[in-house]
Design a protein around this motif. Structure first.
Motif, PDB file in Angstrom:
ATOM      1  N   LYS A   1       0.867  -1.183   0.000  1.00  0.00           N
ATOM      2  CA  LYS A   1       0.000   0.000   0.000  1.00  0.00           C
ATOM      3  C   LYS A   1       0.901   1.230   0.000  1.00  0.00           C
ATOM      4  O   LYS A   1       2.068   1.161   0.384  1.00  0.00           O
TER       5      LYS A   1
ATOM      6  N   LEU B   1       3.871   0.894   2.554  1.00  0.00           N
ATOM      7  CA  LEU B   1       3.580  -0.055   3.625  1.00  0.00           C
ATOM      8  C   LEU B   1       3.535  -1.463   3.048  1.00  0.00           C
ATOM      9  O   LEU B   1       2.828  -1.722   2.078  1.00  0.00           O
TER      10      LEU B   1
ATOM     11  N   ASP C   1       2.678  -5.348   4.052  1.00  0.00           N
ATOM     12  CA  ASP C   1       2.123  -6.357   4.945  1.00  0.00           C
ATOM     13  C   ASP C   1       1.786  -5.800   6.335  1.00  0.00           C
ATOM     14  O   ASP C   1       1.776  -6.541   7.313  1.00  0.00           O
ATOM     15  N   GLU C   2       1.539  -4.501   6.413  1.00  0.00           N
ATOM     16  CA  GLU C   2       1.218  -3.817   7.678  1.00  0.00           C
ATOM     17  C   GLU C   2       2.285  -4.062   8.747  1.00  0.00           C
ATOM     18  O   GLU C   2       2.007  -3.969   9.942  1.00  0.00           O
ATOM     19  N   LYS C   3       3.509  -4.348   8.295  1.00  0.00           N
ATOM     20  CA  LYS C   3       4.607  -4.595   9.234  1.00  0.00           C
ATOM     21  C   LYS C   3       5.818  -3.706   8.982  1.00  0.00           C
ATOM     22  O   LYS C   3       6.593  -3.431   9.896  1.00  0.00           O
TER      23      LYS C   3
ATOM     24  N   LEU D   1       7.159  -0.091   7.093  1.00  0.00           N
ATOM     25  CA  LEU D   1       6.850   1.168   6.423  1.00  0.00           C
ATOM     26  C   LEU D   1       8.152   1.799   5.944  1.00  0.00           C
ATOM     27  O   LEU D   1       9.024   2.135   6.743  1.00  0.00           O
TER      28      LEU D   1
ATOM     29  N   LEU E   1      -1.709   6.284  11.695  1.00  0.00           N
ATOM     30  CA  LEU E   1      -1.235   4.949  11.333  1.00  0.00           C
ATOM     31  C   LEU E   1      -0.376   4.352  12.446  1.00  0.00           C
ATOM     32  O   LEU E   1      -0.516   3.164  12.783  1.00  0.00           O
TER      33      LEU E   1
ATOM     34  N   GLU F   1      -2.415   3.014  15.228  1.00  0.00           N
ATOM     35  CA  GLU F   1      -3.088   1.776  14.836  1.00  0.00           C
ATOM     36  C   GLU F   1      -2.115   0.592  14.818  1.00  0.00           C
ATOM     37  O   GLU F   1      -2.500  -0.538  15.154  1.00  0.00           O
ATOM     38  N   LEU F   2      -0.871   0.854  14.427  1.00  0.00           N
ATOM     39  CA  LEU F   2       0.130  -0.212  14.282  1.00  0.00           C
ATOM     40  C   LEU F   2       1.377   0.145  15.093  1.00  0.00           C
ATOM     41  O   LEU F   2       2.423   0.492  14.534  1.00  0.00           O
TER      42      LEU F   2
ATOM     43  N   LEU G   1       4.770  -1.346  14.192  1.00  0.00           N
ATOM     44  CA  LEU G   1       5.202  -1.150  12.816  1.00  0.00           C
ATOM     45  C   LEU G   1       6.688  -0.802  12.772  1.00  0.00           C
ATOM     46  O   LEU G   1       7.167   0.046  13.531  1.00  0.00           O
TER      47      LEU G   1
END
Length: 199
Positions: free
Chosen positions: A114, A129, A131-133, A135, A169, A172-173, A176
């Motif tokens: 993303k 981003l 795999d949402e892991k 950035l 963000l 939320e993570l 990250l």
């Protein structure tokens, strides 16, 4: 299980990252002198290059890579074509020898990838981003600072908006992994706690 490797462009102290996916190698911001270091990782895989923005220190080795596509935000696209806009001319390099047909907009990203349009450092600055892991934040945010806004295309107000977007963000993570264009990596919660621009 993917692997993320960091390669340091010592000439400009810039971080290039290589993500080894199943059938593809994704290279983020190939700076001066790094291309020879990651050639062994490519093999016969597809190669995609992601550019967080179009400044010289992040694109210098771009034309030394045989890639299938080059992804950059539309607002920074001209920086790949005009060495004055990218500041490549300052470092004695003229236009990049790349196939313009390979340049793609960030909107093609899908699946585990993303993008967040985070203008401020340049008009088309983006964070990627995975795999949402992971950035890849380019020159938008560093572990304890943010990118400068006084270069052509920079905008302090836009940067403040981008920081607000990333702050949401990061809440939320919190775990990250933030991998910046310069300096050490940090977690999102570390940045929220220690970076003065995120307090």
């Amino acid at each position: 299980m993917i692997t993320v490797k960091r390669f340091l462009s010592r000439t400009m102290d810039e971080n290039c990252y290589v993500v080894e996916e199943k059938d593809r190698v994704t290279i983020i911001d190939p700076g001066w002198g790094v291309s020879s270091e990651f050639f062994p990782l490519v093999g016969n895989k597809q190669v995609r290059v992601l550019l967080t923005h179009g400044h010289a220190d992040h694109i210098f080795d771009l034309d030394k890579i045989i890639s299938d596509e080059i992804v950059i935000h539309e607002l920074d696209r001209n920086m790949l074509i005009d060495p004055e806009k990218s500041l490549l001319n300052i470092f004695g390099k003229e236009a990049l020898l790349i196939e313009e047909a390979k340049i793609r907009t960030t909107e093609i990203l899908d699946g585990l990838w993303k993008y967040f349009h985070t203008p401020g450092h340049t008009e088309g600055s983006c964070c990627f981003l995975y795999d949402e892991k992971h950035l890849f934040s380019g020159d938008t945010v560093f572990s304890n600072s943010i990118g400068r806004t006084d270069l052509p295309g920079g905008n302090k107000i836009e940067m403040e908006r981008s920081i607000q977007q990333l702050r949401r963000l990061f809440y939320e993570l919190p775990n990250l992994r933030v991998l910046p264009g310069h300096g050490p990596e940090a977690t999102a919660q570390d940045i929220l706690r220690e970076n003065p621009f995120f307090r």
